[in-house]
Scaffold this active site. Sequence first.
Site, PDB file in Angstrom:
ATOM      1  N   HIS A   1       0.686  -1.166  -0.179  1.00 15.54           N
ATOM      2  CA  HIS A   1       0.181   0.305  -0.086  1.00 15.54           C
ATOM      3  C   HIS A   1       0.764   1.155  -0.013  1.00 15.54           C
ATOM      4  O   HIS A   1       0.699   2.277  -0.918  1.00 15.54           O
ATOM      5  CB  HIS A   1      -0.912   0.050   1.180  1.00 15.54           C
TER       6      HIS A   1
ATOM      7  N   LYS B   1      -6.008   6.578  10.989  1.00 13.11           N
ATOM      8  CA  LYS B   1      -5.474   7.651   9.833  1.00 13.11           C
ATOM      9  C   LYS B   1      -4.413   7.180   8.909  1.00 13.11           C
ATOM     10  O   LYS B   1      -3.724   5.992   9.258  1.00 13.11           O
ATOM     11  CB  LYS B   1      -4.637   8.651  10.492  1.00 13.11           C
TER      12      LYS B   1
END
Length: 395
Positions: free
Chosen positions: A147, A244
């Site tokens: 990612h 987050k």
Amino acid sequence: MNSEIVEYEAEHHALVSHNRLFYFAIPPNVFAETGIAIKQCAMAHRGWTRIIVEKPFGRDLGSYEALSKTLTKHFTEDHLYRIDHYLGKEMVQNLMVLRFSNLWFERLWNRNDVACVILTFKEPFGTEGRGGYFDKFGIIRDILQNHLLQVLTLLAMEPPVKVDGPEASQKVRDAKVQVLNSMPPITLDDIVLGQYEGYADDPTIENKDSNTPTFAVIRCFVQNPRWAGVPFILKAGKALDERKAEMRIQFKDAPAAEFLFDNKCPRNELVMRMQPKEAIYMKTNVKTPGFSTTPIQAELEVNYDTRYYERTGEVNPDAYTRLILDVLKGRQAAFVRDDELRRSWEIFTPLLHQIEQNDVKPIIYKQGGRGPKEADDFIRDKCNYIRNDEYKFQK
């Protein structure tokens, strides 16, 4: 399955084409059998056949090459859509528009103005029953090698020849591969590893003495004329203080600002928040309200929810919705190509083998905090990042 598909197609024989899309959300050890079965029995006869492949794409370079060999033996790259849902997130897809359609972005986007780049992923919970799976991979394989590294390539790449249209599928990925080819393998000197207290209490984790990291900070470099010497920090962790994911570009000190104002001026930062509540904001110095002339930091912000969605009632489509639509349209720019994955494993495999062979022990950290203190020290001392502790983001 094929007989049911053929029967359905026969009922809709008037259609111009009968396309087939398969989604491999299956363990990698059955990719071979599934691929052979599709190739022999279930390829479209009047239309395209496309296959979405979910991670994990192996555990290291060797296992990935074995997996890739299995898939490419039966399918061409045009058939394969290796999905990384971060490439479907609004802020990630926004990167190329921000960079290449705004005059001032590219002028700042280089080693002359950027001090460091931090890509962050934080979760406020632990493995929660997925420990048996997670313990085989760890946070580096689960988040950083895929990612965050994918986001890094889009942040750092040179302008591709095309960012939209038929040519973009290859041109964007060519530019991403150039970034990966400019990155040397990561070493033990470039990392801080952590594990939250109570990790092994997850009943699905068999090895109660596991050293699998649930937190990692990794420093890497892109050795090309644009980025030479700029630290790129990949940071991810579980059981932290908030949920987050963000991209943070910290710029260098404004020239002579400390002399001009007789005060230390905080560095500017561009922050692109991927989740939750997508937003872009620039941390900018302004005059303290009132009689003081001391610079303080505020933000110039675009919040996607309030700016685009609250008034219209529209919903921001999620990452998988965007990406599956791209598959149906034959757009591959937001999917990971074989050479990208191979190079990313070349960058990370030496480090992963060193960690396992040397039995590197992670630093234990308390749940609900920022992670190990050593990670903050590492980012401050070795990554050229200066944190402004007086600044508080107004949510």
